[in-house]
Design an enzyme around this catalytic site. Structure first.
Site, PDB file in Angstrom:
ATOM      1  N   TYR A 108     -33.387 -25.734  22.382  1.00  0.00           N
ATOM      2  CA  TYR A 108     -34.315 -26.415  23.276  1.00  0.00           C
ATOM      3  C   TYR A 108     -33.511 -27.160  24.348  1.00  0.00           C
ATOM      4  CZ  TYR A 108     -37.713 -29.767  24.941  1.00  0.00           C
ATOM      5  OH  TYR A 108     -38.503 -30.537  25.748  1.00  0.00           O
ATOM      6  N   ARG A 161     -45.100 -51.203  12.021  1.00  0.00           N
ATOM      7  CA  ARG A 161     -44.080 -50.293  12.569  1.00  0.00           C
ATOM      8  C   ARG A 161     -43.528 -49.353  11.495  1.00  0.00           C
ATOM      9  NH1 ARG A 161     -40.717 -53.685  14.972  1.00  0.00           N
ATOM     10  NH2 ARG A 161     -39.136 -53.542  13.383  1.00  0.00           N
ATOM     11  N   ASP A 184     -33.469 -27.118  13.408  1.00  0.00           N
ATOM     12  CA  ASP A 184     -34.696 -27.248  14.206  1.00  0.00           C
ATOM     13  C   ASP A 184     -35.517 -25.993  13.933  1.00  0.00           C
ATOM     14  OD1 ASP A 184     -36.720 -27.212  16.084  1.00  0.00           O
ATOM     15  OD2 ASP A 184     -35.494 -27.987  17.727  1.00  0.00           O
ATOM     16  N   LYS A 208     -45.914 -28.890  18.519  1.00  0.00           N
ATOM     17  CA  LYS A 208     -46.131 -27.446  18.711  1.00  0.00           C
ATOM     18  C   LYS A 208     -47.102 -26.923  17.653  1.00  0.00           C
ATOM     19  CE  LYS A 208     -43.047 -28.266  21.802  1.00  0.00           C
ATOM     20  NZ  LYS A 208     -43.418 -28.517  23.192  1.00  0.00           N
TER      21      LYS A 208
END
Ligand code: PLP
Length: 384
Positions: free
Chosen positions: A107, A54, A180, A205
């Site tokens: 966003y 993990r 961002d 993206k």
């Protein structure tokens, strides 16, 4: 390969994914590590630095090293299972009661999460026009505001926030600045070099660039307590990326500079031609001198102004939707940053409360022939 002051340009280092070679086979592409657990040493330790899948995976660390190099991130980079997982990890590192100032245009799903989930967590959030530094200055509360979150260029109006100015305001109030930078990508802007503390990307993206991986990344200016809390959150909440996705991301990153150069060139050409189109009322693209954020963008973006633009269709919402339905080469789909060009009527997906005008179409420019892209739009606009 030296990490602090690399000898080669970012473009060269990215093309070779830092030039790492598999020590066993000498393969020029590193293997995908899929193991979920690792053998302990005879003395009970884990000298390899890998304990459990993990938090620990070598393929993920390979991708993180490329991203940290691109962002000049001293604390390094952390990959997450999506852009949303990366963004929300920053807010979850805050404490209940903390005040946050965030961009009004951002966003939409993150804005929705902040309005619904983050407030349940006890955060107090004000959404303001961060592209106006005076407005931002008025909104921060010294001693109470712990985080300023800006998105620039901001989706889907492509407003530009002055990162260096926002960093000064945040720091003077005792807050951190997180950016961002999904649509700018490190090809156009490196927020940490402009004073930001954390930069976030939906790696889904343009970083991956092929519409086949969902991933997010944070890169940090310094490994302070706040960054340590984010590392703890990712480990504890398990919002990690799978190794196969990390491998695909490395593969996509290798061509970042080529893709972005082509996409930005085509986006600028489309913006200029669409600005003169009789059926387009307005083009929103920071590369156009008439865009309100153009001067700041010209200062803080390099190599062009990105691959995202929006247009407002003269005859209104119904004509915009007909145009999106009428294209043949552009793909009518949500998302952005892939090699294929995408068109979307944005207000339909954002719903009530969106700052997005109803006549707006969002365009994500890919790498196709720009003449074909223009002709397809022109025909769809004519038919609408
Ligand atoms: N930030 C921006 C600017 C985005 O466009 C998106 C997704 O479209 C996200 C964050 C969220 O990324 P993801 O879809 O990988 O969770």
């Amino acid at each position: 390969m030296p990490s602090s002051r690399p000898q080669w340009s970012k473009r060269s280092l990215t093309a070779q994914a830092l030039g790492h070679v598999d020590p066993v086979t000498k393969a020029v592409v590193m293997p995908i590590h899929v193991a979920t657990t690792y053998i302990r040493d005879a003395d009970n330790g884990y000298s390899s630095g890998f304990v459990y899948g993990r938090p620990d995976n070598a393929t993920i660390r390979e991708a993180e090293a490329v991203l940290a190099m691109l962002e000049e991130a001293e604390a390094g980079a952390l990959l997450f299972s999506s852009g949303m997982a990366a963004a929300t990890a920053v807010f979850q590192a805050l404490s209940p009661g903390d005040h946050v100032v965030a961009s009004k245009v951002m966003y939409w799903a993150l804005r929705h999460w902040l309005l619904t989930e983050a407030t349940r967590w006890g955060l107090r959030i004000d959404f303001v026009e961060t592209d106006d530094l005076d407005t931002l200055k008025t909104a921060v509360v010294p001693g109470q505001t712990k985080l300023v979150w800006v998105e620039t260029p901001s989706n889907p109006l492509w407003t530009i926030t002055d990162i260096a100015g926002a960093a000064q305001i945040a720091h003077a109030a005792g807050a951190r600045l997180a950016v961002d930078s999904t649509t700018a990508s490190p090809y156009h802007t490196r927020p940490l070099t402009l004073g930001a503390d954390i930069v976030m990307h939906a790696a889904t993206k343009v970083l991956n660039g092929h519409s086949d991986v969902v991933a997010g990344v944070l890169a940090g200016a310094r490994a302070d307590d706040f960054w340590a809390q984010i590392v703890t959150n990712r480990k504890g909440q398990g919002a990690i990326l799978g190794p196969f996705e990390a491998f695909l991301l490395i593969r996509g990153l290798r061509t970042l500079h080529l893709r972005q150069a082509a996409q930005a060139k085509s986006a600028m050409a489309l913006a200029q031609r669409l600005a003169a189109h009789p059926r387009i009322a307005r083009v929103l693209y920071p590369g156009l001198p008439q865009h309100p954020g153009h001067d700041v963008a010209a200062r803080q973006m390099e190599n062009g102004f990105g691959y995202m633009l929006s247009v407002q269709v003269s005859e209104g919402e119904a004509a915009a939707i007909r145009t999106a339905a009428g294209v043949r080469l552009w793909k009518r789909a949500t998302s952005l940053g892939g090699v294929e060009s995408l068109i979307e009527h944005r207000a339909s997906i954002e719903g009530p409360g969106t700052p997005c005008p109803p006549d707006l179409l969002r365009l994500s420019t890919g790498i196709e022939d720009v003449e074909d892209l223009f002709r397809d739009l022109d025909e769809a606009l004519g038919a609408s």
